[in-house]
Design an enzyme around this catalytic site. Structure first.
Site, mmCIF file in Angstrom:
data_model
loop_
_atom_site.group_PDB
_atom_site.id
_atom_site.type_symbol
_atom_site.label_atom_id
_atom_site.label_comp_id
_atom_site.label_asym_id
_atom_site.label_seq_id
_atom_site.Cartn_x
_atom_site.Cartn_y
_atom_site.Cartn_z
ATOM 1 N N SER A 1 63.556 61.052 41.745
ATOM 2 C CA SER A 1 63.051 62.400 41.952
ATOM 3 C C SER A 1 61.656 62.561 41.362
ATOM 4 O O SER A 1 61.332 62.017 40.312
ATOM 5 C CB SER A 1 63.997 63.405 41.286
ATOM 6 N N ASP B 1 59.229 72.722 44.677
ATOM 7 C CA ASP B 1 59.653 71.878 43.559
ATOM 8 C C ASP B 1 58.572 70.855 43.206
ATOM 9 O O ASP B 1 58.724 69.649 43.415
ATOM 10 C CB ASP B 1 60.966 71.171 43.933
ATOM 11 N N HIS C 1 61.652 70.376 38.864
ATOM 12 C CA HIS C 1 63.012 70.495 38.333
ATOM 13 C C HIS C 1 63.302 69.492 37.218
ATOM 14 O O HIS C 1 64.386 69.496 36.646
ATOM 15 C CB HIS C 1 64.045 70.358 39.467
#
Length: 499
Positions: free
Chosen positions: A437, A313, A192
């Site tokens: 992330s 992801d 992402h």
């Protein structure tokens, strides 16, 4: 003599200790000669190491230096200048305490060019650093999941697989994600972090102190439809990108899900990749491409009222040339590979199920992810992966995220490919912050480190709150669940994926 007895003794007798070593060598020599071994291996071909730990203030038994000469003579060391045989004996001295006789300890230690045999320690906790300095690790640098843990180790030495991926779109700022070096050529991160609008010139890689590598390819799963971006402002150093390749079925959309969760990342654009490079050491390398997992499609469940869906992801970044192994740059262990099997002390052809049983058993599992906190540096955030009785309530809190307020079916948001951490039970777990992330979720087993997850998304912006609520959960992609794709994309990396 027991340690307790020695601690109560009125003096230190280093000479007697070395005489005991000499006597053992003589006894072993005679035993081998009686077995018909002539010359005796113990004094001819065996290499010996003597370790002395003392303050050096020997006040009993006389000087220990002549006893060292006796041992050297027994081993025929220093007799013949043409063959001094110095390699058959190493004497290391470790001076302990504040009141050391360093002169005596230095006189007992071996003297060899380019090597250190005498060390001064403040206390026993310094010993790990000393062993790092005295042991030649050149043959182990390529091993996965190794790190240096002593107090003086740098962030890079503690976390040599750490990578920062920075996306820089001209005129619109920057956004960063974390990643991990999983082989000399590849970085694993979150899908992402990217959109199909990324251009090759926006991508680049910086690797560690004075070490830079370009990216040859960045591989995202072909069904990836990039949307939310987890990142924060700021950058380290820029490197260009040679190419960016997305699956043809990618659905293009830039609308950060994390903005709905409370973070606003508008204005953070572009791509770079860093491996812990400090300010001031800049070298430029290009990037060949970007590869996302083929089943990552955040927009695929909008028809069910799910604005962002983060299954699969994960993405891979390929570097344009290998990262040479060092104590500051080496890959983390990927489960179900031959290197991981050796690190787990399993047969190289052990099964993937055995790796999963050891690394992710059905209970709360201790793990950590990395948070690049300035000026403190990389922080290991220790969490519990909820795999036991607390797994269900952990996953259920996903529906408390604002975007999922109208979602009733948990499996529309959380699949079997997610690991869950966070919350207040049985401990208060730290939460991932913007910029974390894509980083690795790491399990430590036998002093080796294994990546079991990739940080993906969180329920609430916990880092903006003074105290995170009990339902502040983080979700990570389970590496075991994306191994078929990793095996295919990394097939030329000689990782030896297991069945």
């Amino acid at each position: 003599m027991s340690l307790e007895e020695h601690s109560q003794a009125p003096g230190t007798n280093l000479a007697q200790a070395l005489r005991a070593v000499y006597a053992l060598l003589v006894q072993q020599e005679r035993a081998e000669e009686l077995q018909g071994l002539r010359p005796a291996p113990v004094t001819n071909s065996t290499r010996h190491v003597i370790v002395i730990m003392s303050d050096g203030r020997a006040n009993m038994g006389g000087s220990p230096v002549p006893v060292v000469h006796q041992i050297r003579e027994l081993l025929s060391i220093g007799r013949d200048p043409r063959d001094p045989r110095e390699e058959f004996l190493d004497i290391y001295t470790f001076g302990l305490g504040e009141d050391q006789d360093k002169t005596l300890l230095d006189s007992l230690a071996s003297k060899k060019s380019g090597e250190t045999h005498s060390f001064s320690l403040r206390d026993i906790e310094d010993l790990q650093e000393v062993f790092h300095r005295m042991i030649d690790e050149s043959s182990t640098l390529g091993l996965c999941g190794l790190s240096l843990e002593f107090n003086a180790a740098t962030d890079r030495q503690r976390n040599p697989w750490e990578v920062t991926v920075t996306v820089t779109r001209p005129g619109r700022g920057q956004e960063r994600c974390q990643g991990s070096l999983v082989s000399p050529h590849f970085v694993l991160t979150a899908a992402h972090c990217f959109t199909s609008e990324d251009e090759p010139t926006w991508l680049g890689v910086d690797i560690g102190s004075r070490e830079h590598r370009g990216v040859r390819g960045l591989f995202l799963h072909p069904e990836f439809s990039p949307g939310g971006i987890l990142g924060d402002p700021g950058s380290r150093e820029h490197r260009g990108v040679r190419g960016l390749f997305l699956h043809p079925e990618v659905l293009v959309r830039f609308w950060g899900y994390l903005r709905i969760f409370g973070w606003d990342f508008e204005g953070f654009w572009g791509l770079r990749v860093f491996l812990g490079s400090p300010a001031g050491s800049r070298e430029h390398r290009g990037v060949r491409g970007l590869f996302l997992h083929p089943e990552f499609s955040p927009a695929s469940r909008r028809h069910r009222g799910v604005p962002e869906f983060y299954d699969f992801d994960v993405a891979l970044v390929q570097l344009d040339r290998a990262v040479p192994p060092s104590d500051a740059h080496r890959p983390i262990c990927l489960p179900c590979t031959e290197g991981a099997a050796r690190a787990l002390r399993l047969p190289e052809r052990s099964s993937c199920q055995e790796h999963r049983r050891l690394l992710l058993p059905p209970r709360n599992v201790e793990a950590f992810f990395l948070h690049p906190r300035r000026p403190a540096g990389l922080q290991r955030q220790r969490v519990l992966i909820k795999l036991g009785d607390q797994r269900a309530p952990c996953e259920a809190d996903a529906l408390r995220a604002p975007p999922y307020a109208n979602v009733t079916a948990l499996d529309d948001v959380v699949t079997a490919r997610f690991l869950c951490s966070g919350g207040h039970e049985p401990q208060v777990d730290p939460n991932a912050c913007p910029g974390d992330s894509g980083g690795p979720v790491v399990v430590t087993w036998g002093k080796r480190h294994f990546q079991v997850g990739v940080v993906s998304w969180g329920v609430v912006p916990a880092c903006e709150l003074r105290r995170a609520p009990g339902h502040a959960r983080d979700f990570h992609i389970n590496v075991f669940e994306v191994l078929p794709w990793l095996r295919e994309r990394l097939r030329h990396e000689e990782l030896g994926f297991l069945p």
